[in-house]
Structure formats: C-alpha cells, structure tokens
Design an enzyme around this catalytic site. Sequence first.
Site, mmCIF file in Angstrom:
data_model
loop_
_atom_site.group_PDB
_atom_site.id
_atom_site.type_symbol
_atom_site.label_atom_id
_atom_site.label_comp_id
_atom_site.label_asym_id
_atom_site.label_seq_id
_atom_site.Cartn_x
_atom_site.Cartn_y
_atom_site.Cartn_z
ATOM 1 N N GLY A 58 32.297 30.184 -28.447
ATOM 2 C CA GLY A 58 33.738 30.411 -28.467
ATOM 3 C C GLY A 58 34.059 31.845 -28.103
ATOM 4 O O GLY A 58 33.187 32.716 -28.127
ATOM 5 N N CYS A 85 25.532 30.322 -29.614
ATOM 6 C CA CYS A 85 26.342 31.497 -29.294
ATOM 7 C C CYS A 85 27.261 31.853 -30.476
ATOM 8 O O CYS A 85 26.769 32.247 -31.523
ATOM 9 C CB CYS A 85 27.118 31.262 -27.996
ATOM 10 S SG CYS A 85 27.778 32.788 -27.275
ATOM 11 N N TYR A 86 28.578 31.676 -30.351
ATOM 12 C CA TYR A 86 29.458 31.969 -31.482
ATOM 13 C C TYR A 86 29.066 31.129 -32.704
ATOM 14 O O TYR A 86 29.182 31.577 -33.837
ATOM 15 C CB TYR A 86 30.923 31.700 -31.117
ATOM 16 C CG TYR A 86 31.889 32.040 -32.238
ATOM 17 C CD1 TYR A 86 32.434 33.309 -32.335
ATOM 18 C CD2 TYR A 86 32.230 31.101 -33.210
ATOM 19 C CE1 TYR A 86 33.288 33.637 -33.368
ATOM 20 C CE2 TYR A 86 33.087 31.412 -34.252
ATOM 21 C CZ TYR A 86 33.619 32.686 -34.322
ATOM 22 O OH TYR A 86 34.467 33.009 -35.359
ATOM 23 N N HIS A 173 22.746 29.622 -24.208
ATOM 24 C CA HIS A 173 23.377 28.317 -24.012
ATOM 25 C C HIS A 173 22.360 27.318 -23.457
ATOM 26 O O HIS A 173 22.118 27.285 -22.241
ATOM 27 C CB HIS A 173 24.564 28.445 -23.051
ATOM 28 C CG HIS A 173 25.745 29.152 -23.639
ATOM 29 N ND1 HIS A 173 26.719 28.493 -24.346
ATOM 30 C CD2 HIS A 173 26.073 30.472 -23.661
ATOM 31 C CE1 HIS A 173 27.617 29.372 -24.770
ATOM 32 N NE2 HIS A 173 27.249 30.574 -24.369
ATOM 33 N N GLU A 175 22.741 24.212 -23.038
ATOM 34 C CA GLU A 175 23.397 23.099 -22.355
ATOM 35 C C GLU A 175 23.578 23.331 -20.864
ATOM 36 O O GLU A 175 23.827 22.380 -20.117
ATOM 37 C CB GLU A 175 24.754 22.808 -23.001
ATOM 38 C CG GLU A 175 25.833 23.860 -22.800
ATOM 39 C CD GLU A 175 25.792 24.992 -23.812
ATOM 40 O OE1 GLU A 175 26.807 25.708 -23.944
ATOM 41 O OE2 GLU A 175 24.738 25.183 -24.464
ATOM 42 N N SER A 227 44.847 1.202 -10.240
ATOM 43 C CA SER A 227 45.237 2.249 -9.296
ATOM 44 C C SER A 227 44.324 2.315 -8.088
ATOM 45 O O SER A 227 44.674 2.909 -7.068
ATOM 46 C CB SER A 227 45.213 3.611 -10.000
ATOM 47 O OG SER A 227 43.873 3.961 -10.336
ATOM 48 N N GLY A 228 43.152 1.731 -8.196
ATOM 49 C CA GLY A 228 42.146 1.882 -7.155
ATOM 50 C C GLY A 228 41.162 2.978 -7.473
ATOM 51 O O GLY A 228 40.139 3.126 -6.797
ATOM 52 N N GLY A 229 41.448 3.775 -8.520
ATOM 53 C CA GLY A 229 40.541 4.833 -8.936
ATOM 54 C C GLY A 229 39.367 4.286 -9.730
ATOM 55 O O GLY A 229 39.312 3.105 -10.075
ATOM 56 N N VAL A 230 38.431 5.171 -10.042
ATOM 57 C CA VAL A 230 37.201 4.773 -10.728
ATOM 58 C C VAL A 230 37.493 4.200 -12.113
ATOM 59 O O VAL A 230 37.005 3.125 -12.472
ATOM 60 C CB VAL A 230 36.235 5.973 -10.842
ATOM 61 C CG1 VAL A 230 35.015 5.604 -11.679
ATOM 62 C CG2 VAL A 230 35.808 6.447 -9.464
ATOM 63 N N ASP A 231 38.313 4.907 -12.902
ATOM 64 C CA ASP A 231 38.521 4.504 -14.292
ATOM 65 C C ASP A 231 39.153 3.122 -14.407
ATOM 66 O O ASP A 231 38.664 2.260 -15.141
ATOM 67 C CB ASP A 231 39.389 5.543 -15.022
ATOM 68 C CG ASP A 231 38.750 6.921 -15.047
ATOM 69 O OD1 ASP A 231 37.510 6.996 -14.932
ATOM 70 O OD2 ASP A 231 39.487 7.904 -15.157
ATOM 71 N N SER A 232 40.244 2.893 -13.680
ATOM 72 C CA SER A 232 40.912 1.592 -13.797
ATOM 73 C C SER A 232 40.053 0.478 -13.212
ATOM 74 O O SER A 232 40.075 -0.656 -13.705
ATOM 75 C CB SER A 232 42.288 1.619 -13.126
ATOM 76 O OG SER A 232 42.184 1.764 -11.722
ATOM 77 N N SER A 233 39.266 0.780 -12.181
ATOM 78 C CA SER A 233 38.383 -0.240 -11.593
ATOM 79 C C SER A 233 37.294 -0.644 -12.574
ATOM 80 O O SER A 233 36.949 -1.828 -12.698
ATOM 81 C CB SER A 233 37.764 0.278 -10.291
ATOM 82 O OG SER A 233 38.752 0.541 -9.325
ATOM 83 N N LYS A 373 33.251 10.940 -17.791
ATOM 84 C CA LYS A 373 33.358 10.389 -16.437
ATOM 85 C C LYS A 373 32.008 9.925 -15.902
ATOM 86 O O LYS A 373 31.917 8.867 -15.266
ATOM 87 C CB LYS A 373 33.944 11.450 -15.501
ATOM 88 C CG LYS A 373 34.378 10.917 -14.139
ATOM 89 C CD LYS A 373 35.681 10.138 -14.272
ATOM 90 C CE LYS A 373 36.311 9.852 -12.937
ATOM 91 N NZ LYS A 373 37.684 9.345 -13.076
#
Length: 517
Positions: A58, A85-86, A173, A175, A227-233, A373
């Site tokens: 942070g 870190c923090y 870090h 990650e 919508s044709g996007g990844v999420d809705s598909s 995602k």
Amino acid sequence: MQNIHRDKILILDFGAQYTQLIARRIREIGVYCEIWAWDHDPTEIAKFAPKGIILSGGPESTTESAAPFAPQTVFDCSVPLLGICYGMQTMAAQLGGKTEGGHTREFGQATLTPIAPNRLFDGLPLKDSTAWMSHGDRVTAVPPGFAVTAATHDLPIAAMADDERRWYGVQFHPEVTHTQHGAELLRRFVVGICGCETLWTAANIIDDAVARIRAQVGSDRVLLGLSGGVDSSVVAALLKRAIGAQITCVFVDTGLLRWNEGDQVMATMARHMGVNVIRVNAAPRYFAALEGVRDPETKRKIIGKLFIDIFDEESAKLEGIRWLAQGTIYPDVIESAGSKTGKAHVIKSHHNVGGLPKGMRFELIEPLRELFKDEVRRIGVELGLPREMVYRHPFPGPGLGVRVLGEVKPEYVELLQRADDIFISELRAAGWYDKVSQAFAVFLPVKSVGVVGDARAYEWVIALRAVETIDFMTAHWAHLPYEFLGKVSNRIINELRGISRVVYDVSGKPPATIEWE
C-alpha cells in the site's frame, strides 16, 4: 461434486496497485481467494474462515498516526499470515517491532541474500535471486518471535519469519513476474504452509457454477443481454450448459461493433452453440441519438441509456422471464465495493458496469461475479467457445462510439471498422496479435492532404494503437516492426477510399489512457 470454496485465502487490501495481481496468482495456483479492504468488518473475517491471510502492499506509511492497520482479528485467527511490502511493515509495527521512514526509496530490482532458514523459503534457490522492490519505509527491528530471513544490499531486513506461528513478511513483491521464484514462494505459502488443496480449476468452476445456477433458477426462464463481448458470451454458454432452452438472449446490434461482428455473434451463439438469440438491429436509433454529440462522456451515457431502453422494450415482449443474467466479473465487484476510507478520481465512466432499469421486474443472476478475466476466458474455452473469440482483445462497452473521436456518423464508423479489421487481420497473420495486450484503430475527425494516384486528396486520418500490459493499470506502447506498420498503412490507404494518412500512437499509460476517449 467438490466444494471448490472450502480451502480459501483472504487478501486484505491496503491500496496497492498489485493487489488484484496477488489474487490472480493465488487463483492460478488453484486456490480460491477473495480481496477485502483492510477496514472490512473484522467479525466477518472469522466467519469467512480462511486457511491463510495475506496483507497487501500500500502507499501509506506506518509511521503516521492515521496509517491503516490489520484488525486484531487477523492475529487472533491462528492461521498463517503473509505480509507483502506495507503488509510486512504493519505486521512489524503492530506486533512490537519497529519501522522507519526517511530512507532512500527503493524501487525496482534488488538481489536477495537469504540469512536464516524458514518454512517459506525452504528449498527455494533464492541466493542472489532478483526481487522487485517498491517501498519508502522499512522494518528496522523485527517483532518478538520473528527472525530476519533475507536482506538486500540496501535493506538489512528484506524478510522476516515466525515459523512457530506460521507468520511471514517479505518487503518485496512475489506476485510480479520481475521477482524470481515469486510464484513458487506464493505456492509454498498457500499449499505448503496453509495446507490448501488446489481445487480451483476451470472444470471444477464450471461444475460448481452449473450446480448453483440450477439451484437458483430451477425451472424459471432467464434473460441475458448479449453484447458479443467475452463476458456475456461466456455467461450465455454457461447458462446453456446449466439450463438449456430456459435461456433467451437479446442481442442489441448497435452498429458500433467490429466489422461483421453482429453476424459472427449470431453464427457462434445461435447456430454453433444453439442458444436462443433475438437480434435487434438498433444501428439507426444509435446514429440518430448520437448526431451532433462530440463530448466523450455524453456519448457514453447516451449509448448506455439507449441500450437499456431497447433491452427493456424487448424484454417487455417476452413472457415468463423471472431472471436477468449479467456478465459482472470479480474486478467489477472489487471496484464497486472499495474501502470505506478510500476515494478515487473518475477518469471516465466504467466500460461495463451499469444498473438495472428502474422498475424492471427481474431478479439478478451473475454467474461470473467470482471470476477474474483470465478465468472467464479459460472456462469459455472449456465450454466450447472458439478460442479466437474468447481471447480477443478488450473492447469498450460503448464500442466504436468512443473510437470515433467527436461526432459519430455511419460513414466514419464504416471506415473505422474496415481499417480496424485490416490492422487486426495483419496482426494475426504476422503472429503479433497474442503478443500485444490490446490493439485497435481510431478514427480522427481531421483531414490531411495526400496524393492518391495522380490526384490531390484531402481525406481522413486513422490512428493505430497497440499496447503491452499486465494489469491494464499501466501500459507501454508496443514496438511493432516498421515493415509491419508500413504494410498496414499501405493496405488501409489503398483499400479505403476516404483515408489519406495513418499514424501510430506511441503514448504510454500514464500519461495517456489506453482508449482515446
């Protein structure tokens, strides 16, 4: 069916830019985790029953009186802790050690020197390995029960450990990919020390989601705005797997999608996947609503409101629908929750987050709200969606309405669609599409003098944009080969009547955003 949420890690966020990256790394290991703000209700931490807790980095200083701190519940849970870190600094400050500010800020790569053996480092080849630092304050004395376990040239205490209580702190870090052996260190903590089983896999996520959808929906019908996007598909494919013919999709074709994308959506979802899709040709309404509008935020609001209005009109024609499905994903949930003490400036309206129309009669179902995602993409492929569709670059919610700068006109959109299609097809052919994180064309509403054939031309300008990024919070412009850019430019100018000049955007984020509007 296995309980994929049984073994879980809690990440308390102190405002670090890398917090979501920590969570994604834990999920990649195969363990479920959630991100909560550091000031989340402490009583819920015990109820959550994590097998381990990670305290993120942070921007604050533990030397300030109003600094954020880990709730006492964290130390009372008797579970393994990892401060990053923090997170390490606040552990030290709260448990009886010391931290100081005023030292030279350490940012970038540093070389680790292990000092004492401990369970977190055991077996990892950390000697002379590279670790990524990003801090100003530092721990100058470890708390009782802790040992110093690593140092760097400029940092006498780069890590600390209390093996008896299974509490650890690292100033670097793990990650980020710049830290060698960082992924193994996180696996050592999550699997080796916390004892989590790796149940969080694409196949298990689908099985769990299908079971929960069936339990929630029963025999009811579900409506989805496609919508044709990844999420809705992916939501459509998941609902199809779970409840079959009970799902109906409404695809509002705004006229602001990629070249031929409306037909591709119908081919994939309706014909290939067998999903019931109602297509609404709404392009004329969108162009009419956007006529004369130049301000980007106003365009976004018009596009979003019109989608809701049309979707509401179409849903009113359907009978027996009880549920409305949305493609909300976990970063949307995190950003909308936030910390009760946190504030952020609005750069632009969020691409994907909207609200339900007032008075809409449906109940909400969000099958992807636990997923990042990259996880959505993985289960999309597992569900049978084409990989080239699932792994497409991000596309803004308002579509080409914010890639045509200024007023949106049908002729501008068509030129942009075709220019963008040339750019993307050449990226794929040259093997560059999967090497860059996002690429697209932008229509500039300025005219430039050129020579087409033997005649003077005074025509529009297309800008090309390609970036490389890990988290989309920062980005570098992609160093595409000159020969490649020349080929794309030649094709666009030669094949599209109305374009006389092509430019390449070499702006990073910051100061520029990835999208132009």
